[in-house]
Scaffold this motif. Structure first.
Motif, PDB file in Angstrom:
ATOM      1  N   ILE A 197      63.042  25.936  52.394  1.00  0.00           N
ATOM      2  CA  ILE A 197      62.724  24.551  52.047  1.00  0.00           C
ATOM      3  C   ILE A 197      62.067  24.471  50.677  1.00  0.00           C
ATOM      4  O   ILE A 197      62.456  23.671  49.819  1.00  0.00           O
ATOM      5  CB  ILE A 197      61.795  23.942  53.119  1.00  0.00           C
ATOM      6  N   GLY A 198      61.053  25.312  50.464  1.00  0.00           N
ATOM      7  CA  GLY A 198      60.280  25.250  49.227  1.00  0.00           C
ATOM      8  C   GLY A 198      61.092  25.619  48.000  1.00  0.00           C
ATOM      9  O   GLY A 198      60.980  24.971  46.952  1.00  0.00           O
ATOM     10  N   ILE A 199      61.941  26.641  48.107  1.00  0.00           N
ATOM     11  CA  ILE A 199      62.736  27.054  46.951  1.00  0.00           C
ATOM     12  C   ILE A 199      63.825  26.029  46.651  1.00  0.00           C
ATOM     13  O   ILE A 199      64.093  25.724  45.482  1.00  0.00           O
ATOM     14  CB  ILE A 199      63.317  28.455  47.181  1.00  0.00           C
ATOM     15  N   ALA A 200      64.458  25.494  47.693  1.00  0.00           N
ATOM     16  CA  ALA A 200      65.465  24.450  47.464  1.00  0.00           C
ATOM     17  C   ALA A 200      64.841  23.260  46.750  1.00  0.00           C
ATOM     18  O   ALA A 200      65.431  22.694  45.816  1.00  0.00           O
ATOM     19  CB  ALA A 200      66.080  24.018  48.793  1.00  0.00           C
ATOM     20  N   TYR A 201      63.646  22.892  47.164  1.00  0.00           N
ATOM     21  CA  TYR A 201      62.947  21.777  46.514  1.00  0.00           C
ATOM     22  C   TYR A 201      62.490  22.158  45.100  1.00  0.00           C
ATOM     23  O   TYR A 201      62.705  21.424  44.139  1.00  0.00           O
ATOM     24  CB  TYR A 201      61.736  21.376  47.353  1.00  0.00           C
ATOM     25  N   GLY A 202      61.878  23.332  44.981  1.00  0.00           N
ATOM     26  CA  GLY A 202      61.308  23.743  43.696  1.00  0.00           C
ATOM     27  C   GLY A 202      62.343  23.972  42.618  1.00  0.00           C
ATOM     28  O   GLY A 202      62.059  23.769  41.440  1.00  0.00           O
ATOM     29  N   MET A 203      63.562  24.377  42.989  1.00  0.00           N
ATOM     30  CA  MET A 203      64.613  24.630  42.003  1.00  0.00           C
ATOM     31  C   MET A 203      65.520  23.423  41.792  1.00  0.00           C
ATOM     32  O   MET A 203      66.420  23.474  40.954  1.00  0.00           O
ATOM     33  CB  MET A 203      65.450  25.840  42.416  1.00  0.00           C
ATOM     34  N   SER A 204      65.314  22.358  42.564  1.00  0.00           N
ATOM     35  CA  SER A 204      66.143  21.163  42.382  1.00  0.00           C
ATOM     36  C   SER A 204      65.798  20.496  41.063  1.00  0.00           C
ATOM     37  O   SER A 204      64.663  20.554  40.596  1.00  0.00           O
ATOM     38  CB  SER A 204      65.950  20.188  43.543  1.00  0.00           C
ATOM     39  N   LYS A 205      66.760  19.846  40.477  1.00  0.00           N
ATOM     40  CA  LYS A 205      66.586  19.300  39.130  1.00  0.00           C
ATOM     41  C   LYS A 205      65.660  18.100  39.099  1.00  0.00           C
ATOM     42  O   LYS A 205      65.042  17.819  38.071  1.00  0.00           O
ATOM     43  CB  LYS A 205      67.943  18.921  38.540  1.00  0.00           C
ATOM     44  N   ASP A 206      65.547  17.363  40.211  1.00  0.00           N
ATOM     45  CA  ASP A 206      64.710  16.158  40.198  1.00  0.00           C
ATOM     46  C   ASP A 206      63.622  16.172  41.258  1.00  0.00           C
ATOM     47  O   ASP A 206      62.990  15.161  41.521  1.00  0.00           O
ATOM     48  CB  ASP A 206      65.569  14.903  40.359  1.00  0.00           C
ATOM     49  N   LYS A 207      63.401  17.347  41.889  1.00  0.00           N
ATOM     50  CA  LYS A 207      62.332  17.510  42.882  1.00  0.00           C
ATOM     51  C   LYS A 207      62.391  16.415  43.945  1.00  0.00           C
ATOM     52  O   LYS A 207      61.407  15.772  44.286  1.00  0.00           O
ATOM     53  CB  LYS A 207      60.961  17.510  42.204  1.00  0.00           C
ATOM     54  N   ASP A 208      63.590  16.221  44.501  1.00  0.00           N
ATOM     55  CA  ASP A 208      63.780  15.185  45.514  1.00  0.00           C
ATOM     56  C   ASP A 208      63.687  15.800  46.910  1.00  0.00           C
ATOM     57  O   ASP A 208      64.075  16.950  47.132  1.00  0.00           O
ATOM     58  CB  ASP A 208      65.145  14.520  45.324  1.00  0.00           C
ATOM     59  N   GLY A 209      63.170  14.994  47.859  1.00  0.00           N
ATOM     60  CA  GLY A 209      63.035  15.485  49.230  1.00  0.00           C
ATOM     61  C   GLY A 209      64.357  15.849  49.863  1.00  0.00           C
ATOM     62  O   GLY A 209      64.404  16.674  50.788  1.00  0.00           O
ATOM     63  N   ALA A 210      65.452  15.244  49.393  1.00  0.00           N
ATOM     64  CA  ALA A 210      66.770  15.570  49.942  1.00  0.00           C
ATOM     65  C   ALA A 210      67.116  17.037  49.704  1.00  0.00           C
ATOM     66  O   ALA A 210      67.808  17.659  50.516  1.00  0.00           O
ATOM     67  CB  ALA A 210      67.830  14.667  49.315  1.00  0.00           C
ATOM     68  N   ALA A 211      66.639  17.598  48.607  1.00  0.00           N
ATOM     69  CA  ALA A 211      66.887  19.019  48.332  1.00  0.00           C
ATOM     70  C   ALA A 211      66.176  19.894  49.359  1.00  0.00           C
ATOM     71  O   ALA A 211      66.725  20.894  49.835  1.00  0.00           O
ATOM     72  CB  ALA A 211      66.425  19.363  46.915  1.00  0.00           C
ATOM     73  N   ALA A 212      64.939  19.531  49.705  1.00  0.00           N
ATOM     74  CA  ALA A 212      64.195  20.283  50.716  1.00  0.00           C
ATOM     75  C   ALA A 212      64.897  20.225  52.065  1.00  0.00           C
ATOM     76  O   ALA A 212      65.019  21.238  52.772  1.00  0.00           O
ATOM     77  CB  ALA A 212      62.774  19.729  50.821  1.00  0.00           C
ATOM     78  N   LEU A 213      65.377  19.024  52.435  1.00  0.00           N
ATOM     79  CA  LEU A 213      66.114  18.876  53.695  1.00  0.00           C
ATOM     80  C   LEU A 213      67.367  19.740  53.683  1.00  0.00           C
ATOM     81  O   LEU A 213      67.710  20.381  54.691  1.00  0.00           O
ATOM     82  CB  LEU A 213      66.481  17.402  53.900  1.00  0.00           C
ATOM     83  N   THR A 214      68.034  19.791  52.556  1.00  0.00           N
ATOM     84  CA  THR A 214      69.242  20.603  52.428  1.00  0.00           C
ATOM     85  C   THR A 214      68.935  22.085  52.657  1.00  0.00           C
ATOM     86  O   THR A 214      69.688  22.785  53.335  1.00  0.00           O
ATOM     87  CB  THR A 214      69.848  20.403  51.026  1.00  0.00           C
ATOM     88  N   GLY A 215      67.818  22.552  52.099  1.00  0.00           N
ATOM     89  CA  GLY A 215      67.430  23.945  52.309  1.00  0.00           C
ATOM     90  C   GLY A 215      67.177  24.258  53.770  1.00  0.00           C
ATOM     91  O   GLY A 215      67.563  25.320  54.271  1.00  0.00           O
ATOM     92  N   PHE A 216      66.528  23.329  54.471  1.00  0.00           N
ATOM     93  CA  PHE A 216      66.232  23.542  55.893  1.00  0.00           C
ATOM     94  C   PHE A 216      67.518  23.569  56.711  1.00  0.00           C
ATOM     95  O   PHE A 216      67.688  24.408  57.605  1.00  0.00           O
ATOM     96  CB  PHE A 216      65.295  22.452  56.392  1.00  0.00           C
ATOM     97  N   ILE A 217      68.434  22.645  56.412  1.00  0.00           N
ATOM     98  CA  ILE A 217      69.710  22.623  57.132  1.00  0.00           C
ATOM     99  C   ILE A 217      70.469  23.925  56.902  1.00  0.00           C
ATOM    100  O   ILE A 217      71.011  24.525  57.845  1.00  0.00           O
ATOM    101  CB  ILE A 217      70.552  21.411  56.670  1.00  0.00           C
ATOM    102  N   GLY A 218      70.503  24.374  55.647  1.00  0.00           N
ATOM    103  CA  GLY A 218      71.182  25.633  55.347  1.00  0.00           C
ATOM    104  C   GLY A 218      70.583  26.803  56.103  1.00  0.00           C
ATOM    105  O   GLY A 218      71.301  27.665  56.614  1.00  0.00           O
ATOM    106  N   PHE A 219      69.237  26.835  56.192  1.00  0.00           N
ATOM    107  CA  PHE A 219      68.558  27.919  56.907  1.00  0.00           C
ATOM    108  C   PHE A 219      68.915  27.899  58.390  1.00  0.00           C
ATOM    109  O   PHE A 219      69.159  28.953  58.991  1.00  0.00           O
ATOM    110  CB  PHE A 219      67.047  27.781  56.724  1.00  0.00           C
ATOM    111  N   LEU A 220      68.957  26.705  58.982  1.00  0.00           N
ATOM    112  CA  LEU A 220      69.305  26.601  60.405  1.00  0.00           C
ATOM    113  C   LEU A 220      70.719  27.095  60.662  1.00  0.00           C
ATOM    114  O   LEU A 220      70.976  27.811  61.644  1.00  0.00           O
ATOM    115  CB  LEU A 220      69.163  25.146  60.870  1.00  0.00           C
TER     116      LEU A 220
END
Length: 680
Positions: free
Chosen positions: A66-89
């Motif tokens: 979650i944190g890396i997906a958010y931290g490396m996203s270009k606009d630091k949007d919460g959707a990026a964090a959600l995407t990381g969690f979905i990918g991990f699951l």
């Protein structure tokens, strides 16, 4: 983008999930204190706190994703964090032992042990990086109207879900090999015992210069190579019960940092203060005192380390060697304490009641010894080799510094001190036209610039920076201490108010918003051209003074021309490197092979459209040919939603050239019509 620059991004993103560890440390530290102090064997409050802390530690792999997906996203949007969690699951469920058994048609007992460890920070990091890359590329994609609900950010989780199926399939075959290699590496390091811990600590300090120590820490502090030092230590009694925590061993990759951070570096600060010129000691003393207290109390050492890292590199190498020796001694003697944030007094107190903390109090006399060692070694080295540590500058240099600090105190009208300071930092990195991205970690400004040669290191240090690190031609880090994030936010805020000009080495650091004096554009020149730009987009020529944006019309960003586009394809005006494409894809910066720095900005205030109507066709760092497509526009949509589609094409370093010659007539064709000739 270079590999070093990319690893920097990963290291910076790693700080997002790692920042949750202090919460776990505080909860579990207080829980252990209550448990040890209570006469009741099963204290409910202690259990509540320790269980809450373990909830964070047990889910660290997911937090990494979650944190890396958010931290490396270009606009630091919460959707990026959600995407990381979905990918991990998706990955961890498809690679669970039962799923592997079913998919590979093998008995459950024959499934490799590696898949029982699939919920691993290494997997979290991998998923986080993949998710961020997908988000950055597809979060602004527009689908046909029938599917428009799934456009943009809603599209990314769908794409990541399918991508993670492919990733999981690949991992089913290569993860056992990777896992076994990591375990072997961990076993090899562990077999080295205290020596391995010392070697790790040495490289931990050395790599801090380029910010890659986070990647190294992931191997020894988290369960990447089977060591998992921090979570196992914080787990305390539970780790012991599970056999993952070993008394006298778990924590050895942390314990030896306490004597260095709490005592050794303050000893170095005392030596630096005493070696300063008598007239400078008061000023240097206040700086060293603040840095030493931060190191002792919180374990934050970068402000102190960067005060001598670049002016006296030999001291930093000595510091790294002494750190390795300290960790080796603590590990050898089984003097163990751990931390959730850093090796300061707060963490030492919180960990003192942890069942895995053994003879932790011996780290204090070891620290006192290291205070003396650091003081003696630093003082001798500074005086012997006449090193220019803080306060050993000449009177003229110190007088100039005092003048700069006085100018900082005179804040811009209506601005806070941080904003005033931020304005000056923008000026010393080459002004608004040279600054392409602003970010920060705990103690550093991490800046992307068009050209690091325009960064004035000396004036940055006079503003209070401990050090300036040029990573490559487009990346620079400025160490400003724990206020880094506040300054970065202020830099973003003042940048929106208008362009800020660069400050020259001979100027004091008090720039205002000024018009950059650029060469006059003429229609002809007898001199040969250094380079000739072609039109980046088809359309009608508009003089720059007529652009409805003060930053461009005043030529503060640079001199050039504008085009009112009629075509949808945007191409490279010269051959060169794409050094920056804005996250919203509305503009890009190109450095030509001749050194011409060009900004192509499609429309006015189009950044507010959040990328809608634009599609990038190349990525940052790409080498492009003249006329190669860079962007694709939906001109109908943009014409309806943008305030203006007049698009400036400016040479941001136009002051470096004698003349810009307009070669175009009223109408131009993208990639074909000559636009501007650059006369050297």
């Amino acid at each position: 983008m270079s590999l070093l620059n990319y690893l920097q991004r990963v290291g910076r993103a790693l700080m997002v999930p790692v920042a949750t560890l202090p919460a776990a440390a505080i909860l579990m530290g207080i829980g252990y204190w209550i448990e040890q102090s209570s006469s009741h064997p099963n204290n409910a409050i202690a259990a509540l706190l320790t269980t809450s802390g373990m909830a964070i530690l047990d889910n660290m792999p997911a937090l990494f994703a979650i944190g890396i997906a958010y931290g490396m996203s270009k606009d630091k949007d919460g959707a990026a964090a959600l995407t990381g969690f979905i990918g991990f699951l998706v990955v961890t469920n498809l690679c669970a032992p039962s799923a592997v058994s079913l998919i590979q048609q093998i008995p459950l007992e024959q499934v490799p042990l590696a898949f029982q460890k699939i919920k691993n920070p290494f997997i979290g990091i991998l998923v986080g990086i993949c998710s961020a890359e997908v988000y950055n590329r597809f979060s602004h994609v527009e689908l046909p109207k029938a599917l428009s609900f799934f456009s943009g950010r809603r599209l990314v989780p769908i794409l990541v879900s399918f991508l993670m199926i492919v990733v999981a399939f690949i991992l089913m075959y290569i993860w056992p090999l990777v896992f076994n290699a990591l375990v072997e590496f961990g076993i090899h390091i562990q077999k080295m015992g205290a020596l391995g811990a010392g070697i790790y600590a040495f490289f931990n300090r050395i790599l801090i210069a380029v910010g890659l120590h986070h990647a190294l820490n992931a191997v020894f502090w988290f369960d990447v190579a089977g060591i998992n030092d921090i979570p196992n230590f914080l787990g305390g009694a539970k780790s012991i019960a599970q056999g993952t925590g070993i008394v006298g061993v778990t924590g050895r990759y942390q314990a030896g940092f306490f004597p260095v951070m709490m005592f050794g570096l303050p000893g170095a600060a005392l030596a630096i203060w005493q070696c300063a010129r008598p007239e400078n000691r008061a000023k240097v003393g206040s700086i060293m005192l603040a840095a030493a207290f931060a190191a002792f109390f919180t374990g934050i050492t970068e402000p102190l380390e960067f005060s001598f890292m670049f002016v006296a590199p030999v001291l930093f190498v000595i510091h790294a060697v002494l750190t390795g020796i300290s960790v080796f001694i603590a590990a050898s003697m089984h003097w163990i304490s751990g931390f959730g944030f850093s090796a300061g007094l707060v963490d030492m107190i919180l960990s003192s009641r942890n069942p895995l903390a053994t003879h932790w109090y011996m780290l204090i006399p070891q620290g006192l010894a290291f205070f003396v060692i650091y003081y003696v070694v630093f003082r001798f080295t500074i005086l012997k080799f006449n090193l220019k540590t803080p306060g050993r500058e000449t009177e003229a240099e110190m007088a100039e510094m005092e003048g700069v600090e006085e100018s900082i105190s005179q804040d811009e009208q209506g601005e806070s001190r941080n904003e005033s300071l931020a304005r000056r930092y923008i000026a010393v990195v080459g002004g608004s036209s040279n600054l392409t991205n602003i970010d920060a970690c705990i103690t550093r400004l991490r800046l992307s610039v068009v050209d690091t040669d325009k960064v004035n290191d000396a004036l940055a240090k006079k503003l209070g920076a401990s050090g300036v690190l040029h990573l490559n031609k487009q990346s620079v880090q400025i160490v400003v201490g724990t206020q880094a994030e506040a300054i970065a936010d202020a830099m973003k805020a003042v940048s929106k108010k208008g362009p800020i000009s660069a400050v020259l080495p001979t100027q004091t650091v008090s720039p205002k918003i000024e018009e950059v004096v650029a060469p006059e554009i003429k229609n002809d020149s007898p001199q040969p051209a250094l380079a000739t730009l072609v039109a980046p987009v088809s359309g009608e020529i508009v003089m720059l003074e007529q652009v409805p944006d003060a930053a461009f019309s005043s030529k503060a960003v640079g001199d050039g021309i504008a085009i009112n586009p009629t075509g949808e394809r945007v191409v490279a005006p010269l051959a060169g490197t794409i050094v920056k494409i804005f996250a919203t894809n509305h503009a890009f910066c190109l450095e030509s092979n001749e050194g011409v720095e060009i900004i192509v900005h499609m429309g006015i205030d189009t950044v507010a459209l959040e990328g809608k109507g634009f599609e990038r066709l190349v990525e940052e760092g790409a080498e492009v040919a003249q006329g190669q497509p860079i962007l694709k526009m939906d001109l109908a949509y943009l014409s309806e939603h943008a305030p203006s589609m007049i698009s400036p094409v400016v040479v941001s370093n136009s002051e470096d050239y004698a003349q810009l010659v307009l070669k175009a007539e009223k109408q131009v064709i993208a990639g074909q019509s000559p636009l501007l000739a650059i006369i050297k």
